[in-house]
Structures are given as C-alpha cells and as structure tokens.
Design a protein around this motif. Structure first.
Motif, PDB file in Angstrom:
ATOM      1  N   GLU A  30      41.544 179.154  -8.384  1.00 35.65           N
ATOM      2  CA  GLU A  30      40.223 179.243  -7.760  1.00 35.65           C
ATOM      3  C   GLU A  30      40.240 180.392  -6.757  1.00 35.65           C
ATOM      4  O   GLU A  30      41.138 180.472  -5.914  1.00 35.65           O
ATOM      5  N   PRO A  31      39.270 181.314  -6.835  1.00 40.02           N
ATOM      6  CA  PRO A  31      39.276 182.464  -5.926  1.00 40.02           C
ATOM      7  C   PRO A  31      39.242 182.044  -4.455  1.00 40.02           C
ATOM      8  O   PRO A  31      38.659 181.027  -4.099  1.00 40.02           O
ATOM      9  N   VAL A  32      39.869 182.853  -3.637  1.00 39.14           N
ATOM     10  CA  VAL A  32      39.855 182.635  -2.195  1.00 39.14           C
ATOM     11  C   VAL A  32      38.739 183.483  -1.598  1.00 39.14           C
ATOM     12  O   VAL A  32      38.718 184.710  -1.776  1.00 39.14           O
ATOM     13  N   ALA A  33      37.802 182.823  -0.912  1.00 33.87           N
ATOM     14  CA  ALA A  33      36.679 183.547  -0.316  1.00 33.87           C
ATOM     15  C   ALA A  33      37.133 184.372   0.879  1.00 33.87           C
ATOM     16  O   ALA A  33      37.945 183.918   1.694  1.00 33.87           O
ATOM     17  N   LYS A  39      36.236 188.294  -2.860  1.00 34.32           N
ATOM     18  CA  LYS A  39      37.127 187.249  -3.340  1.00 34.32           C
ATOM     19  C   LYS A  39      38.530 187.810  -3.569  1.00 34.32           C
ATOM     20  O   LYS A  39      38.691 188.968  -3.947  1.00 34.32           O
ATOM     21  N   ASP A  40      39.522 186.968  -3.334  1.00 38.83           N
ATOM     22  CA  ASP A  40      40.913 187.287  -3.650  1.00 38.83           C
ATOM     23  C   ASP A  40      41.347 186.455  -4.848  1.00 38.83           C
ATOM     24  O   ASP A  40      41.033 185.259  -4.924  1.00 38.83           O
ATOM     25  N   PHE A  41      42.091 187.091  -5.763  1.00 40.11           N
ATOM     26  CA  PHE A  41      42.578 186.391  -6.944  1.00 40.11           C
ATOM     27  C   PHE A  41      44.087 186.196  -6.897  1.00 40.11           C
ATOM     28  O   PHE A  41      44.837 187.105  -6.545  1.00 40.11           O
ATOM     29  N   ALA A  52      42.029 191.905  -4.523  1.00 37.15           N
ATOM     30  CA  ALA A  52      40.609 191.713  -4.269  1.00 37.15           C
ATOM     31  C   ALA A  52      39.809 191.963  -5.548  1.00 37.15           C
ATOM     32  O   ALA A  52      40.116 192.891  -6.314  1.00 37.15           O
ATOM     33  N   GLU A  53      38.810 191.156  -5.767  1.00 41.70           N
ATOM     34  CA  GLU A  53      37.932 191.342  -6.929  1.00 41.70           C
ATOM     35  C   GLU A  53      37.361 192.757  -6.945  1.00 41.70           C
ATOM     36  O   GLU A  53      37.221 193.380  -8.009  1.00 41.70           O
TER      37      GLU A  53
END
Length: 260
Positions: A142-145, A151-153, A184-185
C-alpha cells in the motif's frame, strides 16, 4: 662530456617511455547508481571486483525522488571527479544516468544494468509496461502518503524475494527487503529529457528472468541505444549485479577500456 651526454640521453628516453606507461595505467572512476527499492550496498560484489582490479569506485546515493533532481545529484558527483568516468545505473538508475551524463564531457561510457534507457518524453512506468512479463504492480505494498500529496512505493516484504531477487539466497533477499528504499511515484511518471546515450557509448546487461522490467523491454532499449555490447544472463533476476557481480564487473571494465 660524451659520457654525460650519453647519460642525459638515456634519462631522456627513460622519462619519455614512462609517460605513456603512466597514462595507460590511468583508469576511469566508476560511479555506481542504484535504483528503486535498493541502496548502494546492492553494488558491493561489483565494487569489490572493480577495486581489486585497480578502479576507483563511488557508490552514488540516488534520492529516488524525481528524474531531474536525482540526475542533478548524480551529475554533481560526476563533476567532482577529475578524469574520465564510467557511469553505471541499475533499474530506475538508468533513467538517472541518462540525464546526469548529458553534457558531461568526462563521462566516457554508460553501463545499464537491468536498467531503463528512456528516450525524450518516455517514463519508467510506461516503459516497464510496454512489454508483457512484468509483475511489479501486484507486488507493491500500500503506498505511503507524503506531505506534498505524493506517494512512496515499496515492495511487499513477503513478495520481495520472488519479485526482485529470485536468484539471490532467501536470507539475503529478506534483509534486502527490510532495508529497501522507496521510490516516489513522481519519479516513475516523470518524462525523460534528451538522453546522453544518443552520443555517449552504452553497454547493457540484464537477466532473462527479470520481473520488474521485462527482458523484451530491456532488449528493445539496448538495441535502440546502439549498445556496443549487450549481455543477457539466462535466469537472472532484476538484481543481476548482486547475483552475478563478476559478469557485471567484467562489462563495466570493458566499457572503461573502450575507445570513444
């Protein structure tokens, strides 16, 4: 007087001969740029072999925030080196070195290790999905906001071994999963600028069992870039530099020795 002239001549010849030999021994500095979900320690096996062969090696920290910003960071490292440089990138790091080397006269060659080599306007995300075989999307956590709305993956730790490093011992891969660095996205969706590989000689190495960037995509990018040498390792995973450091180091040394 004759004896003195003979000694002077001998010293002159010896000195002249020593200059080319010294120049020939000068090796380019190798700058290693890691990609997403990794850090510079992923190059340890490669760095050890290069150092044993007399190369100066720098593991550049890749921020994994944006192609432009990350490339500027790596370009600053390149500028700090006096003498020729071989710039090596893994995965997303390939997009970074393609931008970082642009306009850098001391970069003599680029080595792409299971890496993106985007053309102007392309993104890492689009290139990875252009050909079938990639399964990264289903392995992501789940991406980190982020505070800026981005978002961070990360890769799910229980899927990291099979997705990212299937040919690395499980215990080692599990530690890699724990220490993985997020991307980062925005970095994956940012369009590339004019790439350095259009003017700088390039070399490619990747595994046939890469699940992050399909081998077909890697082969396409290598051919398009006019790769001077492309090495495909049967059954190798995305972290081919970790599982096959000798082969990767060998290609880097070939790139270091090649004439422009």
């Amino acid at each position: 007087m004759k004896a003195i002239n003979t000694i002077a001549l001998a010293l002159s010849i010896t000195g002249a001969a020593a200059i080319p030999a010294s120049a020939a021994e000068l090796k380019p500095t190798v700058i290693l740029v890691h990609g997403a979900f990794a850090d510079s320690s992923s190059w340890n096996g490669v760095a050890a072999k290069l150092r044993a062969d007399g190369f100066t090696v720098i593991g550049a920290a890749n921020p994994l925030r944006s192609v432009k910003g990350d490339a500027e960071s790596v370009a600053n490292v390149v500028k700090s080196v006096k003498g020729p440089v071989v710039l090596v990138g893994h995965s997303y790091g390939g997009a970074v070195i393609s931008a970082a080397a642009y306009g850098q006269a001391n970069v003599k060659s680029l080595v792409y290790v299971a890496a993106f080599a985007p053309d102007k306007g392309e993104t890492a995300l689009e290139l990875s999905g252009r050909y079938p075989g990639g399964t990264l999307g289903s392995a992501l956590a789940e991406p980190v906001a982020l505070p800026d709305g981005g978002k961070d993956f990360y890769i799910q730790q229980d899927k990291f071994h099979q997705q990212f490093a299937a040919d690395v011992p499980r215990a080692e891969a599990e530690l890699m999963a724990v220490s993985q660095r997020p991307i980062a996205e925005a970095a994956l969706t940012e369009q590339a600028g004019v790439p350095a590989w259009k003017k700088t000689p390039s070399y490619f190495i990747y595994g046939s069992a890469d699940k992050n960037i399909p081998a077909a995509a890697l082969g396409f990018m290598a051919e398009r870039a006019g790769s001077r040498k492309t090495v495909v390792i049967p059954g190798a995973s995305h972290v081919v530099m970790t599982s096959h450091p000798a082969e990767v180091a060998s290609l880097i040394e070939q790139a270091a020795q090649a004439k422009q």
